[in-house]
Design an enzyme around this catalytic site. Structure first.
Site, PDB file in Angstrom:
ATOM      1  N   GLU A  98       6.157   1.061  -2.522  1.00 21.68           N
ATOM      2  CA  GLU A  98       6.288  -0.173  -3.321  1.00 21.68           C
ATOM      3  C   GLU A  98       5.050  -1.045  -3.104  1.00 21.68           C
ATOM      4  OE1 GLU A  98       7.142  -1.729  -5.724  1.00 21.68           O
ATOM      5  OE2 GLU A  98       9.128  -2.620  -5.508  1.00 21.68           O
ATOM      6  N   ASP A  99       4.682  -1.804  -4.120  1.00 21.23           N
ATOM      7  CA  ASP A  99       3.516  -2.676  -3.975  1.00 21.23           C
ATOM      8  C   ASP A  99       3.804  -3.850  -3.044  1.00 21.23           C
ATOM      9  OD1 ASP A  99       5.302  -3.878  -5.761  1.00 21.23           O
ATOM     10  OD2 ASP A  99       3.840  -4.183  -7.364  1.00 21.23           O
ATOM     11  N   ASP A 102       9.430  -8.718  -1.988  1.00 14.59           N
ATOM     12  CA  ASP A 102       9.493 -10.166  -2.166  1.00 14.59           C
ATOM     13  C   ASP A 102      10.913 -10.626  -1.821  1.00 14.59           C
ATOM     14  OD1 ASP A 102       8.709 -12.709  -3.016  1.00 14.59           O
ATOM     15  OD2 ASP A 102       9.067 -12.286  -5.125  1.00 14.59           O
ATOM     16  N   PHE A 151       1.344 -16.102  -4.783  1.00 16.41           N
ATOM     17  CA  PHE A 151       1.399 -15.075  -5.817  1.00 16.41           C
ATOM     18  C   PHE A 151       0.083 -14.295  -5.840  1.00 16.41           C
ATOM     19  CE2 PHE A 151       1.717 -13.032  -9.909  1.00 16.41           C
ATOM     20  CZ  PHE A 151       3.043 -12.629  -9.883  1.00 16.41           C
ATOM     21  N   ARG A 164      -4.104  -5.757 -12.887  1.00 12.46           N
ATOM     22  CA  ARG A 164      -3.758  -4.601 -12.050  1.00 12.46           C
ATOM     23  C   ARG A 164      -4.999  -3.844 -11.587  1.00 12.46           C
ATOM     24  NH1 ARG A 164       1.843  -3.756 -12.364  1.00 12.46           N
ATOM     25  NH2 ARG A 164       2.811  -4.165 -14.379  1.00 12.46           N
TER      26      ARG A 164
HETATM   27  P1  IMP Z   1      11.798  -8.305  -5.358  1.00 12.24           P
HETATM   28  O1  IMP Z   1      12.998  -7.675  -5.953  1.00 12.24           O
HETATM   29  O2  IMP Z   1      11.799  -9.784  -5.487  1.00 12.24           O
HETATM   30  O3  IMP Z   1      11.519  -7.852  -3.934  1.00 12.24           O
HETATM   31  O4  IMP Z   1      10.634  -7.867  -6.318  1.00 12.24           O
HETATM   32  C1  IMP Z   1       9.558  -7.157  -5.950  1.00 12.24           C
HETATM   33  C2  IMP Z   1       8.709  -6.966  -7.188  1.00 12.24           C
HETATM   34  O5  IMP Z   1       8.334  -8.232  -7.752  1.00 12.24           O
HETATM   35  C3  IMP Z   1       7.420  -6.294  -6.820  1.00 12.24           C
HETATM   36  O6  IMP Z   1       7.534  -4.895  -6.926  1.00 12.24           O
HETATM   37  C4  IMP Z   1       6.464  -6.877  -7.821  1.00 12.24           C
HETATM   38  O7  IMP Z   1       6.504  -6.119  -9.016  1.00 12.24           O
HETATM   39  C5  IMP Z   1       6.987  -8.250  -8.103  1.00 12.24           C
HETATM   40  N1  IMP Z   1       6.289  -9.271  -7.296  1.00 12.24           N
HETATM   41  C6  IMP Z   1       6.759  -9.984  -6.264  1.00 12.24           C
HETATM   42  N2  IMP Z   1       5.842 -10.806  -5.755  1.00 12.24           N
HETATM   43  C7  IMP Z   1       4.716 -10.589  -6.464  1.00 12.24           C
HETATM   44  C8  IMP Z   1       3.375 -11.125  -6.407  1.00 12.24           C
HETATM   45  O8  IMP Z   1       3.003 -11.970  -5.565  1.00 12.24           O
HETATM   46  N3  IMP Z   1       2.506 -10.639  -7.334  1.00 12.24           N
HETATM   47  C9  IMP Z   1       2.847  -9.708  -8.256  1.00 12.24           C
HETATM   48  N4  IMP Z   1       4.068  -9.168  -8.339  1.00 12.24           N
HETATM   49  C10 IMP Z   1       5.006  -9.609  -7.460  1.00 12.24           C
HETATM   50 MG    MG Z   2       6.771  -3.616  -8.460  1.00 13.87          MG
END
Ligand code: IMP
Ligand code: MG
Length: 178
Positions: A98-99, A102, A151, A164
């Site tokens: 995963e990138d 969050d 962010f 990206r």
């Molecule tokens: P979560 O369900 O909130 O953990 O979502 C994670 C996803 O939200 C990541 O895979 C990203 O696609 C997106 N995301 C969360 N924070 C960022 C950020 O700082 N920049 C870009 N995408 C983010």
């Molecule tokens: Mg993602």
């Protein structure tokens, strides 16, 4: 995008160094068994391609599409599966690539879906971790870098599908970025 500025946070060189270290650790942690790297599209695509080549052992690569965010940066709360895996995972070791983790909502949902298919194990490798924002507890076994609540874009991460292709991970600063 007009009106936004990018502040470099991790250089391409720093990212490469850390990803190589993660690959060595992952190879050592999985001495046997069928290892499946599951790339969470689209944000993890560059991380997956570098990490996979840093893991010197047999493995297979699969892709899962998920969308939890709208066009911008606020979570919609809802998680949608947009592409399922191609390969069967029963008895396999799954490493979700995963990138960024969050809130943890996306990975909590995915892990629940995948556990039902009886893999031998499920772990997470994330390039970035924003622990301050967590709403669901998620164990991230392999973390590239922990970052504060900012962010970020680049190296696969987007804002409204842009940025990206940046080589570095940068903090995005601008009108709507809180
Ligand atoms: P979560 O369900 O909130 O953990 O979502 C994670 C996803 O939200 C990541 O895979 C990203 O696609 C997106 N995301 C969360 N924070 C960022 C950020 O700082 N920049 C870009 N995408 C983010
Ligand atoms: Mg993602």
């Amino acid at each position: 995008m007009p009106g936004y500025t990018l502040r470099p946070l991790f250089s391409a060189q720093q990212i490469q160094k850390r990803v190589q270290e993660m690959g060595v650790q992952i190879a050592a942690d999985y001495p046997d068994g069928s290892l499946h790297l599951v790339c969470i599209l689209k944000g993890a695509c560059f991380f997956l391609s570098d990490l996979a080549r840093a893991i010197e052992r047999d493995l297979v690569i699969d892709f899962m599409g998920i969308s939890s965010y709208g066009r911008g940066q606020t979570s919609s709360g809802a998680v949608k599966l947009t592409k399922d895996l191609d390969l069967a995972v029963e008895g396999a070791d799954l490493l979700l690539v995963e990138d960024i983790v969050d809130t943890g909502v996306t990975l909590t949902y995915l892990i629940n879906v995948l556990q039902q298919r009886k893999p031998r194990s499920v772990r997470i490798a994330a390039l970035l971790d924003k622990p301050d924002r967590r709403m669901r507890p998620v164990k991230v076994t392999y973390v590239g870098f922990q970052i504060p609540d900012e962010f970020v874009v680049g190296y696969g991460l987007d804002y409204a599908e842009q940025y990206r292709n940046l080589k570095d991970v940068c903090v995005l600063e601008g009108p709507q970025v809180a």
